[in-house]
Design a protein around this motif. Structure first.
Motif, PDB file in Angstrom:
ATOM      1  N   THR A 191       0.922  -1.174   0.030  1.00 35.06           N
ATOM      2  CA  THR A 191       0.108  -0.120   0.055  1.00 35.06           C
ATOM      3  C   THR A 191       0.808   1.408   0.142  1.00 35.06           C
ATOM      4  O   THR A 191       1.497   1.257   0.913  1.00 35.06           O
ATOM      5  N   ILE A 192       0.661   1.969  -0.796  1.00 35.24           N
ATOM      6  CA  ILE A 192       1.420   3.681  -1.016  1.00 35.24           C
ATOM      7  C   ILE A 192       0.641   4.553  -0.705  1.00 35.24           C
ATOM      8  O   ILE A 192      -0.596   4.619  -1.212  1.00 35.24           O
ATOM      9  N   LEU A 193       1.169   5.596  -0.023  1.00 32.42           N
ATOM     10  CA  LEU A 193       0.452   6.841   0.413  1.00 32.42           C
ATOM     11  C   LEU A 193       0.840   7.788  -0.385  1.00 32.42           C
ATOM     12  O   LEU A 193       2.016   8.271  -0.501  1.00 32.42           O
ATOM     13  N   LEU A 194       0.001   8.542  -1.302  1.00 32.58           N
ATOM     14  CA  LEU A 194       0.266   9.678  -2.432  1.00 32.58           C
ATOM     15  C   LEU A 194      -0.728  10.644  -2.364  1.00 32.58           C
ATOM     16  O   LEU A 194      -1.724  10.520  -1.726  1.00 32.58           O
ATOM     17  N   HIS A 195      -0.054  11.887  -2.643  1.00 41.45           N
ATOM     18  CA  HIS A 195      -0.983  13.163  -2.970  1.00 41.45           C
ATOM     19  C   HIS A 195      -1.471  12.928  -4.158  1.00 41.45           C
ATOM     20  O   HIS A 195      -0.767  12.994  -5.211  1.00 41.45           O
ATOM     21  N   PRO A 196      -2.760  13.173  -4.519  1.00 44.21           N
ATOM     22  CA  PRO A 196      -3.208  13.300  -5.978  1.00 44.21           C
ATOM     23  C   PRO A 196      -2.705  14.589  -6.280  1.00 44.21           C
ATOM     24  O   PRO A 196      -2.903  15.633  -5.595  1.00 44.21           O
ATOM     25  N   GLY A 197      -2.388  14.733  -7.654  1.00 45.43           N
ATOM     26  CA  GLY A 197      -2.102  16.003  -8.235  1.00 45.43           C
ATOM     27  C   GLY A 197      -2.429  15.971  -9.880  1.00 45.43           C
ATOM     28  O   GLY A 197      -3.312  15.266 -10.275  1.00 45.43           O
ATOM     29  N   VAL A 238      -3.290   1.861  -3.602  1.00 48.71           N
ATOM     30  CA  VAL A 238      -3.044   3.125  -3.707  1.00 48.71           C
ATOM     31  C   VAL A 238      -3.827   3.871  -2.388  1.00 48.71           C
ATOM     32  O   VAL A 238      -5.140   3.845  -2.743  1.00 48.71           O
ATOM     33  N   LEU A 239      -3.392   4.686  -1.541  1.00 48.14           N
ATOM     34  CA  LEU A 239      -4.129   5.438  -0.720  1.00 48.14           C
ATOM     35  C   LEU A 239      -3.666   6.792  -0.820  1.00 48.14           C
ATOM     36  O   LEU A 239      -2.659   7.318  -1.100  1.00 48.14           O
ATOM     37  N   PHE A 240      -5.007   7.433  -1.396  1.00 45.17           N
ATOM     38  CA  PHE A 240      -4.744   8.835  -1.569  1.00 45.17           C
ATOM     39  C   PHE A 240      -4.969   9.863  -0.529  1.00 45.17           C
ATOM     40  O   PHE A 240      -5.850   9.709   0.145  1.00 45.17           O
ATOM     41  N   GLU A 241      -3.971  10.890  -0.033  1.00 47.41           N
ATOM     42  CA  GLU A 241      -4.074  11.839   0.835  1.00 47.41           C
ATOM     43  C   GLU A 241      -5.328  12.757   0.744  1.00 47.41           C
ATOM     44  O   GLU A 241      -5.121  13.478  -0.298  1.00 47.41           O
ATOM     45  N   ALA A 242      -6.069  12.630   1.560  1.00 51.39           N
ATOM     46  CA  ALA A 242      -7.228  13.339   1.556  1.00 51.39           C
ATOM     47  C   ALA A 242      -7.470  14.580   2.597  1.00 51.39           C
ATOM     48  O   ALA A 242      -8.391  15.569   2.373  1.00 51.39           O
ATOM     49  N   LEU A 243      -6.501  14.824   3.603  1.00 46.93           N
ATOM     50  CA  LEU A 243      -6.539  15.464   4.520  1.00 46.93           C
ATOM     51  C   LEU A 243      -5.377  16.494   4.966  1.00 46.93           C
ATOM     52  O   LEU A 243      -5.158  17.067   6.058  1.00 46.93           O
ATOM     53  N   TYR A 299      -5.309  11.983   9.166  1.00 49.68           N
ATOM     54  CA  TYR A 299      -3.896  12.487   8.939  1.00 49.68           C
ATOM     55  C   TYR A 299      -2.770  11.732   9.409  1.00 49.68           C
ATOM     56  O   TYR A 299      -3.010  11.792  10.908  1.00 49.68           O
ATOM     57  N   PHE A 300      -2.226  11.089   9.137  1.00 50.09           N
ATOM     58  CA  PHE A 300      -0.901  10.217   9.542  1.00 50.09           C
ATOM     59  C   PHE A 300       0.068  11.024   9.420  1.00 50.09           C
ATOM     60  O   PHE A 300       0.718  11.097   8.223  1.00 50.09           O
ATOM     61  N   ARG A 301       0.865  11.728  10.402  1.00 49.86           N
ATOM     62  CA  ARG A 301       2.027  12.321  10.382  1.00 49.86           C
ATOM     63  C   ARG A 301       3.140  11.582  10.033  1.00 49.86           C
ATOM     64  O   ARG A 301       4.232  11.852   9.023  1.00 49.86           O
TER      65      ARG A 301
END
Length: 215
Positions: free
Chosen positions: A5-11, A28-33, A146-148
């Motif tokens: 599982t990868i955490l990415l910003h959508p752009g 895929v985990l998109f950052e929403a917060l 949100y995971f820092r």
């Protein structure tokens, strides 16, 4: 390298290395917060033109003093500027003689003739179109908190969204339209790979060595 599982910003039509990670990930985990930040691939992308690299930037509505606390999912587009018309015109001028622009033109043109209110809606529409053109199916979900400092099994790749001082990801070369004038230009928008390599783009992404991403 096999990714879980990868955490990415959508752009905005994000660079090739992002899609190499997506192609090689199980989920895929998109950052929403996240808070919106300027000068990142959230609202800009880079393409190759006859004059070199051109940066396409999406204008947004700036909230006085509150921008650094504004969630990316809440960012509103500044549509009083004809940025969609201008971006599509730039893409056509840059890639109309590339091997596969006409092949994908009808898929991408509606993105630049449909009115969107929020940045995230436009970016996700671009992403869905790109995934369809790549013929790549991937499970995608969004963060609910949100995971820092994300922990395994999540691989944190949110740093890829920055457009400043990018490291050399050692991406393999592929045919580029203006190579004879500017040499090879690495890690441009995924659109550059699609318009130049067409159906071969997915195979390219699946074979990228992602080791430099984690250094």
């Amino acid at each position: 390298m096999s990714l879980g599982t990868i955490l990415l910003h959508p752009g905005y039509c994000i660079p090739i290395v992002h899609y190499a990670c997506i192609a090689q990930a199980a989920h895929v985990l998109f950052e929403a917060l996240d808070n919106y930040q300027k000068q990142s691939y959230r609202s800009r992308t880079k393409i190759a033109t006859a004059n070199g690299i051109l940066q396409l930037t999406i204008p947004i509505v700036h909230n006085r003093g509150s921008e650094r606390h504004q969630l990316t999912f809440d960012v509103v587009l500044e549509n009083k500027f004809h940025w969609q018309r201008d971006h599509w015109r730039s893409l056509k001028i840059a890639y109309q003689t590339s091997p596969y622009f006409e092949y994908y033109e009808d898929a991408f043109e509606p993105l630049y003739t449909t009115t969107y209110t929020k940045l995230i809606d436009f970016n996700l529409a671009c992403h869905e179109c790109i995934m369809e053109c790549l013929q790549l199916e991937k499970e995608i979900t969004y963060t609910e908190e949100y995971f820092r400092d994300p922990k395994p099994p999540i691989t944190n790749l949110r740093h890829l969204i920055t457009s400043k001082k990018e490291p050399d990801y050692k991406l393999p070369k592929y045919h580029q339209l203006f190579h004879d004038k500017h040499g090879y230009l690495p890690n441009l928008s995924i659109l550059d790979l699609l318009f130049n390599e067409g159906p071969n783009a997915l195979s390219y992404l699946e074979q990228v060595d992602l080791s430099p991403v984690f250094r």
